[in-house]
Design an enzyme around this catalytic site. Sequence first.
Site, PDB file in Angstrom:
ATOM      1  N   ASP A 174       9.016  46.346  25.187  1.00 19.17           N
ATOM      2  CA  ASP A 174       7.879  45.680  25.830  1.00 19.17           C
ATOM      3  C   ASP A 174       7.255  44.772  24.768  1.00 19.17           C
ATOM      4  OD1 ASP A 174       5.492  44.842  26.879  1.00 19.17           O
ATOM      5  OD2 ASP A 174       4.812  46.825  27.509  1.00 19.17           O
ATOM      6  N   VAL A 175       7.419  43.466  24.933  1.00 19.83           N
ATOM      7  CA  VAL A 175       6.986  42.540  23.876  1.00 19.83           C
ATOM      8  C   VAL A 175       5.467  42.460  23.731  1.00 19.83           C
ATOM      9  CG1 VAL A 175       9.051  41.089  24.007  1.00 19.83           C
ATOM     10  CG2 VAL A 175       7.019  40.479  25.360  1.00 19.83           C
ATOM     11  N   ASN A 227      11.093  34.544  24.625  1.00 18.40           N
ATOM     12  CA  ASN A 227      11.237  33.982  25.964  1.00 18.40           C
ATOM     13  C   ASN A 227      10.623  34.840  27.070  1.00 18.40           C
ATOM     14  OD1 ASN A 227      12.840  32.490  28.228  1.00 18.40           O
ATOM     15  ND2 ASN A 227      13.502  34.630  28.353  1.00 18.40           N
ATOM     16  N   TYR A 234      -1.810  31.781  33.527  1.00 22.38           N
ATOM     17  CA  TYR A 234      -0.446  31.586  33.015  1.00 22.38           C
ATOM     18  C   TYR A 234      -0.399  30.314  32.141  1.00 22.38           C
ATOM     19  CZ  TYR A 234       4.590  30.452  33.350  1.00 22.38           C
ATOM     20  OH  TYR A 234       5.898  30.128  33.080  1.00 22.38           O
ATOM     21  N   LYS A 239       0.685  29.352  28.104  1.00 21.70           N
ATOM     22  CA  LYS A 239       1.710  28.382  27.703  1.00 21.70           C
ATOM     23  C   LYS A 239       1.117  27.296  26.795  1.00 21.70           C
ATOM     24  CE  LYS A 239       5.059  30.504  29.745  1.00 21.70           C
ATOM     25  NZ  LYS A 239       6.145  31.122  28.972  1.00 21.70           N
TER      26      LYS A 239
HETATM   27  P1  NAD Z   1      12.711  35.969  34.803  1.00 24.55           P
HETATM   28  O1  NAD Z   1      11.744  36.900  35.449  1.00 24.55           O
HETATM   29  O2  NAD Z   1      14.017  35.723  35.466  1.00 24.55           O
HETATM   30  O3  NAD Z   1      12.988  36.431  33.316  1.00 24.55           O
HETATM   31  C1  NAD Z   1      11.950  36.974  32.520  1.00 24.55           C
HETATM   32  C2  NAD Z   1      12.482  38.182  31.778  1.00 24.55           C
HETATM   33  O4  NAD Z   1      11.419  38.699  30.969  1.00 24.55           O
HETATM   34  C3  NAD Z   1      12.915  39.313  32.726  1.00 24.55           C
HETATM   35  O5  NAD Z   1      14.213  39.755  32.391  1.00 24.55           O
HETATM   36  C4  NAD Z   1      11.860  40.379  32.513  1.00 24.55           C
HETATM   37  O6  NAD Z   1      12.341  41.698  32.688  1.00 24.55           O
HETATM   38  C5  NAD Z   1      11.450  40.117  31.062  1.00 24.55           C
HETATM   39  N1  NAD Z   1      10.137  40.685  30.752  1.00 24.55           N
HETATM   40  C6  NAD Z   1       9.029  40.733  31.535  1.00 24.55           C
HETATM   41  N2  NAD Z   1       8.055  41.393  30.903  1.00 24.55           N
HETATM   42  C7  NAD Z   1       8.534  41.773  29.699  1.00 24.55           C
HETATM   43  C8  NAD Z   1       7.988  42.488  28.592  1.00 24.55           C
HETATM   44  N3  NAD Z   1       6.732  42.955  28.614  1.00 24.55           N
HETATM   45  N4  NAD Z   1       8.776  42.681  27.510  1.00 24.55           N
HETATM   46  C9  NAD Z   1      10.054  42.234  27.480  1.00 24.55           C
HETATM   47  N5  NAD Z   1      10.628  41.560  28.494  1.00 24.55           N
HETATM   48  C10 NAD Z   1       9.864  41.330  29.591  1.00 24.55           C
HETATM   49  O7  NAD Z   1      11.919  34.603  34.640  1.00 24.55           O
HETATM   50  P2  NAD Z   1      12.326  33.214  33.918  1.00 24.55           P
HETATM   51  O8  NAD Z   1      11.902  32.158  34.856  1.00 24.55           O
HETATM   52  O9  NAD Z   1      13.698  33.238  33.391  1.00 24.55           O
HETATM   53  O10 NAD Z   1      11.271  33.232  32.713  1.00 24.55           O
HETATM   54  C11 NAD Z   1      11.661  33.110  31.360  1.00 24.55           C
HETATM   55  C12 NAD Z   1      10.599  32.316  30.630  1.00 24.55           C
HETATM   56  O11 NAD Z   1      10.582  30.984  31.156  1.00 24.55           O
HETATM   57  C13 NAD Z   1       9.188  32.858  30.790  1.00 24.55           C
HETATM   58  O12 NAD Z   1       8.505  32.773  29.555  1.00 24.55           O
HETATM   59  C14 NAD Z   1       8.564  31.905  31.784  1.00 24.55           C
HETATM   60  O13 NAD Z   1       7.172  31.835  31.663  1.00 24.55           O
HETATM   61  C15 NAD Z   1       9.251  30.612  31.403  1.00 24.55           C
HETATM   62  N6  NAD Z   1       9.204  29.567  32.416  1.00 24.55           N
HETATM   63  C16 NAD Z   1       9.804  29.735  33.635  1.00 24.55           C
HETATM   64  C17 NAD Z   1       9.723  28.707  34.562  1.00 24.55           C
HETATM   65  C18 NAD Z   1      10.338  28.829  35.935  1.00 24.55           C
HETATM   66  O14 NAD Z   1      10.089  27.951  36.789  1.00 24.55           O
HETATM   67  N7  NAD Z   1      11.130  29.847  36.208  1.00 24.55           N
HETATM   68  C19 NAD Z   1       9.080  27.510  34.245  1.00 24.55           C
HETATM   69  C20 NAD Z   1       8.491  27.372  32.998  1.00 24.55           C
HETATM   70  C21 NAD Z   1       8.561  28.406  32.083  1.00 24.55           C
END
Ligand code: NAD
Length: 257
Positions: A72-73, A98, A164, A168
């Site tokens: 858990d980060v 990430n 959120y 960021k």
């Molecule tokens: P996702 O939910 O598919 O992946 C996120 C991962 O983080 C999951 O595997 C989840 O289990 C893990 N996670 C959640 N809480 C955690 C914790 N406390 N400790 C460790 N791991 C944890 O979502 P994604 O879209 O791939 O998101 C990845 C990154 O990209 C995030 O930082 C998100 O904010 C960013 N992001 C996503 C988008 C989008 O449109 N999907 C856009 C901009 C930024």
Amino acid sequence: MGTISADFSGETVVVTGGSSGIGRAVALGFGDAGATVINADVRADAKDADAETPTHEAVEERGGTAAFVETDVSEPSQIESVIEGAREFGGVDVMVNNAGVHRSLEFLEVEPEDFDFVHGVNLRGAFFGTQLAAKDMIDRGVEGAIVNTSSTTAERAEWNHSHYAATKGGIQMLTRSAALELDGHGIRVNAVAPGPIATEIREGWADEARGAIEESDGLPSRAGTPADLRDAYLYLASEGAGYVTGETVWVDGGSSL
Ligand code: NAD
């Protein structure tokens, strides 16, 4: 269009949130490029419908080396354990912060618990992920690279994103501030800012993102996929980006235009 290839043989890469979505694509990309990949996530199984095996198994099925550490980060001591554990594989050379969570809420509805949860994972996780990886690199005399996941919401306000987006925006300044203070140690810190990417960051987001983009006549012309992001992380972590630090690379299909 041509292609570029990456070689991270002999290097160890920690990817937080590597089980699903963008982190999974990035972890597979580093694995394909020869790195030992450590996925630090709260869950091993992917949320992605098309992902049949956990990331570390998928890396190994493709001929690579990988491990999963339940993490858990939002708890710095757990990040510290992952980084210490990485010494078994030679120590962390590249840290990808990430992991992220999102709750869609109007500004007036955000409760302190929502704020703390989203900040705990997104910003506290990235802050201490950057700091603890850097301390370990310095202790081992390694000139490594750190890549954080920001978002276009770091600079562009969107409805229901206030808490959120604040994380960021924080990641963007964390990236610049850490880059400034770590440059003397040969450690580069950069970020990638994805636009709308079809993932299950919250339930139903992939379909929502695709739907919203189809209805709009602006950019992006399609929702991004996690694979669209992968090479930006590989580039920023590579020697080719040796003169790039404190930068946030937007990979957003032109949505910022
Ligand atoms: P996702 O939910 O598919 O992946 C996120 C991962 O983080 C999951 O595997 C989840 O289990 C893990 N996670 C959640 N809480 C955690 C914790 N406390 N400790 C460790 N791991 C944890 O979502 P994604 O879209 O791939 O998101 C990845 C990154 O990209 C995030 O930082 C998100 O904010 C960013 N992001 C996503 C988008 C989008 O449109 N999907 C856009 C901009 C930024």
